[in-house]
Design a protein around this motif. Structure first.
Motif, PDB file in Angstrom:
ATOM      1  N   PHE A  24       0.818  -1.210  -0.033  1.00  0.00           N
ATOM      2  CA  PHE A  24      -0.113   0.185  -0.057  1.00  0.00           C
ATOM      3  C   PHE A  24       0.864   1.330  -0.061  1.00  0.00           C
ATOM      4  N   ALA A  25       2.247   1.118   0.136  1.00  0.00           N
ATOM      5  CA  ALA A  25       3.005   2.140  -0.060  1.00  0.00           C
ATOM      6  C   ALA A  25       2.902   3.202  -1.312  1.00  0.00           C
ATOM      7  N   ALA A  26       2.933   4.249  -1.103  1.00  0.00           N
ATOM      8  CA  ALA A  26       3.058   4.960  -2.396  1.00  0.00           C
ATOM      9  C   ALA A  26       3.898   4.868  -3.463  1.00  0.00           C
ATOM     10  N   GLU A  27       5.121   4.467  -2.962  1.00  0.00           N
ATOM     11  CA  GLU A  27       6.120   4.216  -4.031  1.00  0.00           C
ATOM     12  C   GLU A  27       5.776   2.834  -4.923  1.00  0.00           C
ATOM     13  N   VAL A  28       4.875   1.965  -4.240  1.00  0.00           N
ATOM     14  CA  VAL A  28       4.492   0.811  -4.801  1.00  0.00           C
ATOM     15  C   VAL A  28       3.352   1.307  -5.736  1.00  0.00           C
ATOM     16  N   LEU A  29       2.286   1.670  -5.212  1.00  0.00           N
ATOM     17  CA  LEU A  29       0.999   2.105  -5.800  1.00  0.00           C
ATOM     18  C   LEU A  29       1.036   3.069  -7.049  1.00  0.00           C
ATOM     19  N   GLY A  30       2.004   4.033  -6.811  1.00  0.00           N
ATOM     20  CA  GLY A  30       2.111   5.272  -7.726  1.00  0.00           C
ATOM     21  C   GLY A  30       2.475   4.697  -9.275  1.00  0.00           C
ATOM     22  N   PRO A  31       3.438   3.936  -9.342  1.00  0.00           N
ATOM     23  CA  PRO A  31       3.979   3.151 -10.550  1.00  0.00           C
ATOM     24  C   PRO A  31       2.736   2.382 -11.062  1.00  0.00           C
ATOM     25  N   THR A  32       2.022   1.457 -10.241  1.00  0.00           N
ATOM     26  CA  THR A  32       1.156   0.332 -10.586  1.00  0.00           C
ATOM     27  C   THR A  32      -0.075   1.230 -11.319  1.00  0.00           C
ATOM     28  N   VAL A  33      -0.412   2.254 -10.777  1.00  0.00           N
ATOM     29  CA  VAL A  33      -1.198   3.159 -10.980  1.00  0.00           C
ATOM     30  C   VAL A  33      -1.232   3.614 -12.376  1.00  0.00           C
ATOM     31  N   GLU A  34      -0.048   4.301 -12.469  1.00  0.00           N
ATOM     32  CA  GLU A  34       0.430   4.771 -13.873  1.00  0.00           C
ATOM     33  C   GLU A  34       0.327   4.221 -14.953  1.00  0.00           C
ATOM     34  N   VAL A  35       1.138   2.915 -14.810  1.00  0.00           N
ATOM     35  CA  VAL A  35       0.976   1.905 -15.952  1.00  0.00           C
ATOM     36  C   VAL A  35      -0.099   1.582 -16.363  1.00  0.00           C
ATOM     37  N   LEU A  36      -0.949   1.116 -15.363  1.00  0.00           N
ATOM     38  CA  LEU A  36      -2.254   0.500 -15.706  1.00  0.00           C
ATOM     39  C   LEU A  36      -3.161   1.762 -16.382  1.00  0.00           C
ATOM     40  N   ALA A  37      -2.997   3.086 -15.935  1.00  0.00           N
ATOM     41  CA  ALA A  37      -3.962   3.880 -16.661  1.00  0.00           C
ATOM     42  C   ALA A  37      -3.607   4.163 -17.947  1.00  0.00           C
ATOM     43  N   GLU A  38      -2.087   4.032 -18.131  1.00  0.00           N
ATOM     44  CA  GLU A  38      -1.659   4.233 -19.543  1.00  0.00           C
ATOM     45  C   GLU A  38      -2.123   3.077 -20.605  1.00  0.00           C
ATOM     46  N   LEU A  39      -2.130   1.976 -19.932  1.00  0.00           N
ATOM     47  CA  LEU A  39      -2.584   0.770 -20.869  1.00  0.00           C
ATOM     48  C   LEU A  39      -3.834   0.796 -21.104  1.00  0.00           C
ATOM     49  N   ALA A  40      -4.739   1.250 -20.125  1.00  0.00           N
ATOM     50  CA  ALA A  40      -6.285   1.361 -20.589  1.00  0.00           C
ATOM     51  C   ALA A  40      -6.508   2.262 -21.756  1.00  0.00           C
ATOM     52  N   GLY A  41      -5.594   3.361 -21.869  1.00  0.00           N
ATOM     53  CA  GLY A  41      -6.063   4.103 -22.951  1.00  0.00           C
ATOM     54  C   GLY A  41      -7.188   4.865 -22.877  1.00  0.00           C
ATOM     55  N   GLY A  42      -7.584   5.193 -21.987  1.00  0.00           N
ATOM     56  CA  GLY A  42      -8.872   5.952 -21.967  1.00  0.00           C
ATOM     57  C   GLY A  42     -10.087   5.152 -21.914  1.00  0.00           C
ATOM     58  N   GLY A  43     -10.047   3.866 -21.717  1.00  0.00           N
ATOM     59  CA  GLY A  43     -11.302   2.942 -21.759  1.00  0.00           C
ATOM     60  C   GLY A  43     -11.404   2.418 -20.496  1.00  0.00           C
ATOM     61  N   PRO A  44     -12.517   1.624 -20.464  1.00  0.00           N
ATOM     62  CA  PRO A  44     -12.720   0.944 -19.069  1.00  0.00           C
ATOM     63  C   PRO A  44     -11.734  -0.215 -18.666  1.00  0.00           C
ATOM     64  N   ALA A  45     -11.566  -0.601 -17.576  1.00  0.00           N
ATOM     65  CA  ALA A  45     -10.756  -1.659 -16.943  1.00  0.00           C
ATOM     66  C   ALA A  45     -11.622  -2.351 -15.966  1.00  0.00           C
ATOM     67  N   VAL A  46     -11.248  -3.789 -15.977  1.00  0.00           N
ATOM     68  CA  VAL A  46     -11.692  -4.636 -14.687  1.00  0.00           C
ATOM     69  C   VAL A  46     -10.718  -5.543 -14.266  1.00  0.00           C
ATOM     70  N   GLU A  47     -10.904  -5.412 -12.760  1.00  0.00           N
ATOM     71  CA  GLU A  47      -9.867  -5.980 -12.170  1.00  0.00           C
ATOM     72  C   GLU A  47     -10.279  -7.465 -11.686  1.00  0.00           C
ATOM     73  N   PHE A  48      -9.669  -8.257 -12.002  1.00  0.00           N
ATOM     74  CA  PHE A  48      -9.908  -9.735 -11.308  1.00  0.00           C
ATOM     75  C   PHE A  48      -9.207  -9.814  -9.937  1.00  0.00           C
ATOM     76  N   ALA A  49     -10.038 -10.309  -9.042  1.00  0.00           N
ATOM     77  CA  ALA A  49      -9.663 -10.335  -7.638  1.00  0.00           C
ATOM     78  C   ALA A  49      -9.269  -8.837  -6.990  1.00  0.00           C
ATOM     79  N   ILE A  50     -10.405  -8.227  -7.042  1.00  0.00           N
ATOM     80  CA  ILE A  50     -10.262  -6.754  -6.810  1.00  0.00           C
ATOM     81  C   ILE A  50     -10.065  -6.583  -5.195  1.00  0.00           C
ATOM     82  N   GLY A  51     -10.091  -7.530  -4.371  1.00  0.00           N
ATOM     83  CA  GLY A  51      -9.856  -7.355  -3.012  1.00  0.00           C
ATOM     84  C   GLY A  51     -10.668  -6.191  -2.233  1.00  0.00           C
ATOM     85  N   THR A  52      -9.755  -5.528  -1.620  1.00  0.00           N
ATOM     86  CA  THR A  52     -10.283  -4.378  -0.847  1.00  0.00           C
ATOM     87  C   THR A  52     -10.279  -3.020  -1.518  1.00  0.00           C
TER      88      THR A  52
END
Length: 251
Positions: A24-52
């Motif tokens: 949950f640290a910012a240095e872990v979540l920040g790059p994760t979210v940045e890459v996923l947002a770029e890969l989504a390319g403005g479209g919707p996303a679905v997370e498998f095992a979304i957890g909390t």
């Protein structure tokens, strides 16, 4: 037969979130979210095992429309304390078959969670289910650790993966079935604070990167990128984990 619903119960959900620390640290979540947002390319996303909602909530805040699938009732209940279902809708069910919709631009399954599926058949069905969710050309992202069998001493069935004040992680291996049981031991760093420890165990089926690629191909995906981490560093023979990006055939 292991009951995953019992594994990921109220107690697991209660202790899952570690705000500003670990995954949950910012240095872990920040790059994760940045890459996923770029890969989504403005479209919707679905997370498998979304957890909390560790990744889904900040990804939604970054402007990506996120839906999810989650088996654990307790995890969903904890997520619902953070965000309303109108913001992040979640379907309760098994990620090998539950449907959260179609024509998503991005599907993702992070932090080793595909290994919670304990057979090869289940893991293949997870890829097939991801394909059903995605639009042609959509991407499916897997974050997964690389099994460290080279560090397994001859005649020993386990390795110490993490040793730090207050926490010990020991992995025990069944190499015939590609199974690992992770033993999480949490305790007071100083014996003067008490000698009791809290132990939790989670089972996994580890997957070699080449096996993962074959699973993807069976479901109609091709490997587009593989990095050692979310910083897009090079994946090498010494990498302890990988982020693999698969693209669904446009045919």
């Amino acid at each position: 037969m292991i009951n995953q619903q019992q594994l990921w119960d109220e107690d697991a959900a209660q202790h899952y979130d570690t705000p500003e620390e670990g995954m949950f640290a910012a240095e872990v979540l920040g790059p994760t979210v940045e890459v996923l947002a770029e890969l989504a390319g403005g479209g919707p996303a679905v997370e498998f095992a979304i957890g909390t909602g560790r990744v889904a909530i900040p990804l939604s805040a970054a402007g990506v429309k996120v839906s999810g699938i989650e088996l654990s009732h307790a995890m969903i209940a904890r997520l619902r304390k953070k965000v309303h279902e109108d913001q992040i809708p979640v379907v309760q069910g098994d990620m090998t078959e539950a449907m959260a919709g179609e024509n998503f631009s991005l599907g993702f399954l992070v932090f080793n969670t595909i290994s919670n599926l304990l057979t090869q058949d289940e893991q293949v069905r997870c890829f097939q289910n991801a394909a059903r969710h995605l639009a042609p050309g959509g991407r499916f992202v897997i974050e997964l650790w690389v099994p460290q069998l080279r560090s397994l001493p001859p005649g020993h069935g386990g390795t110490v993966e993490v040793s730090q004040p207050g926490y010990l992680l020991v992995d025990t291996y069944d190499v015939l079935r590609q199974h690992v049981v992770s033993h999480h031991v949490r305790f007071a760093p100083d014996l003067s604070e008490g000698r009791d420890a809290r132990i939790g165990r989670t089972p996994h089926r580890y997957i070699w990167p080449s096996e993962l690629d074959l699973m993807a191909r069976l479901a109609g995906f091709d490997l587009e990128f593989r990095w050692a981490d979310w910083d897009r560093s090079e994946f090498t023979e010494d990498s302890r984990s990988h982020v693999s990006v698969y693209r669904l055939s446009a045919r």
